[in-house]
Design an enzyme around this catalytic site. Structure first.
Site, PDB file in Angstrom:
ATOM      1  N   HIS A  27       0.839  -1.201   0.000  1.00  0.00           N
ATOM      2  CA  HIS A  27       0.000   0.000   0.000  1.00  0.00           C
ATOM      3  C   HIS A  27       0.870   1.244   0.000  1.00  0.00           C
ATOM      4  O   HIS A  27       1.444   1.639   1.018  1.00  0.00           O
ATOM      5  CB  HIS A  27      -0.931   0.034   1.211  1.00  0.00           C
ATOM      6  CG  HIS A  27      -2.035   1.032   1.069  1.00  0.00           C
ATOM      7  ND1 HIS A  27      -3.337   0.675   0.811  1.00  0.00           N
ATOM      8  CD2 HIS A  27      -2.035   2.385   1.135  1.00  0.00           C
ATOM      9  CE1 HIS A  27      -4.097   1.755   0.721  1.00  0.00           C
ATOM     10  NE2 HIS A  27      -3.312   2.816   0.921  1.00  0.00           N
ATOM     11  N   CYS A  28       0.966   1.876  -1.159  1.00  0.00           N
ATOM     12  CA  CYS A  28       1.653   3.155  -1.289  1.00  0.00           C
ATOM     13  C   CYS A  28       1.051   3.865  -2.487  1.00  0.00           C
ATOM     14  O   CYS A  28       0.206   3.311  -3.198  1.00  0.00           O
ATOM     15  CB  CYS A  28       3.160   2.964  -1.451  1.00  0.00           C
ATOM     16  SG  CYS A  28       3.607   1.878  -2.817  1.00  0.00           S
ATOM     17  N   HIS A  29       1.458   5.104  -2.698  1.00  0.00           N
ATOM     18  CA  HIS A  29       0.880   5.932  -3.752  1.00  0.00           C
ATOM     19  C   HIS A  29       1.994   6.663  -4.500  1.00  0.00           C
ATOM     20  O   HIS A  29       3.141   6.713  -4.047  1.00  0.00           O
ATOM     21  CB  HIS A  29      -0.075   6.982  -3.164  1.00  0.00           C
ATOM     22  CG  HIS A  29      -1.022   6.456  -2.143  1.00  0.00           C
ATOM     23  ND1 HIS A  29      -2.173   5.773  -2.464  1.00  0.00           N
ATOM     24  CD2 HIS A  29      -1.008   6.519  -0.777  1.00  0.00           C
ATOM     25  CE1 HIS A  29      -2.826   5.440  -1.358  1.00  0.00           C
ATOM     26  NE2 HIS A  29      -2.129   5.880  -0.329  1.00  0.00           N
ATOM     27  N   ARG A 120     -10.591   0.054  -5.841  1.00  0.00           N
ATOM     28  CA  ARG A 120     -10.747   0.571  -4.479  1.00  0.00           C
ATOM     29  C   ARG A 120     -11.874   1.587  -4.420  1.00  0.00           C
ATOM     30  O   ARG A 120     -12.052   2.399  -5.327  1.00  0.00           O
ATOM     31  CB  ARG A 120      -9.442   1.243  -4.047  1.00  0.00           C
ATOM     32  CG  ARG A 120      -9.422   1.753  -2.615  1.00  0.00           C
ATOM     33  CD  ARG A 120      -8.259   2.704  -2.410  1.00  0.00           C
ATOM     34  NE  ARG A 120      -7.868   2.833  -1.012  1.00  0.00           N
ATOM     35  CZ  ARG A 120      -7.222   3.869  -0.505  1.00  0.00           C
ATOM     36  NH1 ARG A 120      -6.884   4.890  -1.297  1.00  0.00           N
ATOM     37  NH2 ARG A 120      -6.896   3.928   0.770  1.00  0.00           N
ATOM     38  N   HIS A 177      -5.945  -0.310   6.205  1.00  0.00           N
ATOM     39  CA  HIS A 177      -5.462   0.390   7.396  1.00  0.00           C
ATOM     40  C   HIS A 177      -6.209   0.007   8.678  1.00  0.00           C
ATOM     41  O   HIS A 177      -6.694   0.871   9.422  1.00  0.00           O
ATOM     42  CB  HIS A 177      -5.555   1.903   7.185  1.00  0.00           C
ATOM     43  CG  HIS A 177      -4.878   2.415   5.974  1.00  0.00           C
ATOM     44  ND1 HIS A 177      -3.656   1.955   5.543  1.00  0.00           N
ATOM     45  CD2 HIS A 177      -5.259   3.360   5.063  1.00  0.00           C
ATOM     46  CE1 HIS A 177      -3.302   2.598   4.432  1.00  0.00           C
ATOM     47  NE2 HIS A 177      -4.265   3.434   4.112  1.00  0.00           N
ATOM     48  N   ASP A 244       2.009   3.114   3.158  1.00  0.00           N
ATOM     49  CA  ASP A 244       1.134   4.248   2.875  1.00  0.00           C
ATOM     50  C   ASP A 244       1.929   5.482   2.433  1.00  0.00           C
ATOM     51  O   ASP A 244       1.428   6.593   2.472  1.00  0.00           O
ATOM     52  CB  ASP A 244       0.244   4.601   4.077  1.00  0.00           C
ATOM     53  CG  ASP A 244      -0.944   5.464   3.688  1.00  0.00           C
ATOM     54  OD1 ASP A 244      -1.414   5.361   2.534  1.00  0.00           O
ATOM     55  OD2 ASP A 244      -1.421   6.259   4.532  1.00  0.00           O
ATOM     56  N   ASN A 249      -2.308  11.680   4.560  1.00  0.00           N
ATOM     57  CA  ASN A 249      -3.011  12.251   5.712  1.00  0.00           C
ATOM     58  C   ASN A 249      -2.214  11.955   6.977  1.00  0.00           C
ATOM     59  O   ASN A 249      -2.054  10.798   7.358  1.00  0.00           O
ATOM     60  CB  ASN A 249      -4.414  11.660   5.833  1.00  0.00           C
ATOM     61  CG  ASN A 249      -5.295  12.027   4.660  1.00  0.00           C
ATOM     62  OD1 ASN A 249      -5.771  13.141   4.555  1.00  0.00           O
ATOM     63  ND2 ASN A 249      -5.486  11.080   3.745  1.00  0.00           N
TER      64      ASN A 249
END
Length: 292
Positions: A27-29, A120, A177, A244, A249
């Site tokens: 999970h990363c962007h 998602r 998460h 993440d 955020n």
């Protein structure tokens, strides 16, 4: 013009954890570069660029061999930045897309061919609304036909409400998460207990990521680690982990990724559990090795 905030630390501390071969950030962007991949007009976040080169550098530094890039709401349904990053490391970098529930089958086929493994939906106050229950019911068999699963990012208060429809899905469902629970409320709180009941369903997985989001304390996030570990030990064959990055955020300052990597043995105390969380489970869920 308002300066775009940097959401990640450029020089993270080197982790002390020795990761197994095939370790996967699930999970990363990537953000931008905005000049090439503009942000969605409706996005409430306009961060500084976090391009693929910086993501690759983090992974190479920390010992990550494989990755699942998750499309950010910053780019909305324009998945080009994610697809561009995946294409730069084909096969070892896969993706999770954002898409409307009525996405044409031809587009799903193109996603699948490129290495996208899931769609998602967000159910968060700061993000565009997700799909309806009926949308999910209609979409699930179409995702199944393309070898995809469903990923859900939701406020912890919505877990109980969404549990019935997610429980009936005919495909794997991955909860982001640890359900975005508030660790300061403790394990007996209704939201965490609802998460435990939901992940007991045989097809429901959980990302043991976002420990720093669940925490209401500073590193090493002592209030949240026990909850994350409980999830990991409860469903050891249905957990995956992620950074993440670049942390869209955060409460005050972006976390140091070295701190997040150092949480891995706290979340998964045994070598066997770390192997499952970082290597074996991602291989099975995302089908690494099947080509992109």
């Amino acid at each position: 013009m308002t300066e775009r905030p940097l959401t990640w630390k450029p020089n993270p501390r080197q982790t002390r954890v020795d990761l197994p071969d095939g370790a996967t950030d699930c999970h990363c962007h990537v953000f931008g570069p905005a000049e090439k991949f503009p942000f969605a007009p409706e996005s409430k976040l306009a961060p500084a660029d976090a391009p693929k080169e910086e993501l690759f550098a983090l992974h190479d530094r920390m010992g990550i061999d494989r990755c699942v890039i998750v499309q950010s709401g910053t780019h909305g349904f324009d998945n080009r930045a994610m697809l561009d990053a995946m294409a730069a490391r084909p096969g070892s970098y896969l993706g999770v897309a954002l898409a409307p529930p009525d996405i044409p089958d031809a587009d799903l086929a193109e996603f699948a061919e490129a290495g996208v493994r899931a769609i998602r939906y967000n159910y968060m106050a700061h993000l565009a609304p997700g799909a309806s229950d009926d949308d999910l019911r209609a979409l699930a068999p179409r995702l199944d036909a393309h070898g995809m699963h469903l990923q859900i990012h939701m406020e912890s208060a919505m877990i109980e409400e969404m549990a019935p429809v997610l429980s009936e899905m005919p495909i794997p469902v991955v909860i982001d998460h640890i359900g975005r629970v508030d660790a300061s409320k403790g394990r007996e709180h209704a939201h965490f207990q609802a998460l435990l009941r939901l992940i007991d369903r045989p097809h429901v997985w959980c990302k043991v990521s976002g420990t720093e989001r669940a925490s209401r304390t500073e590193p090493p996030y002592a209030d949240a680690v026990p909850l994350t570990r409980e999830v990991a030990e409860r469903i050891p064959d249905k957990i995956v982990w992620g950074t993440d990055w670049p942390h869209p955020n955060y409460r005050t300052d972006p976390p140091d990724d070295g701190d997040l990597f150092d949480l891995i043995p706290e979340i998964a105390p045994t070598r066997e559990l770390r192997q499952a969380m970082l290597v074996d489970n991602p291989t099975r869920l995302y089908r690494f090795g099947e080509g992109a």
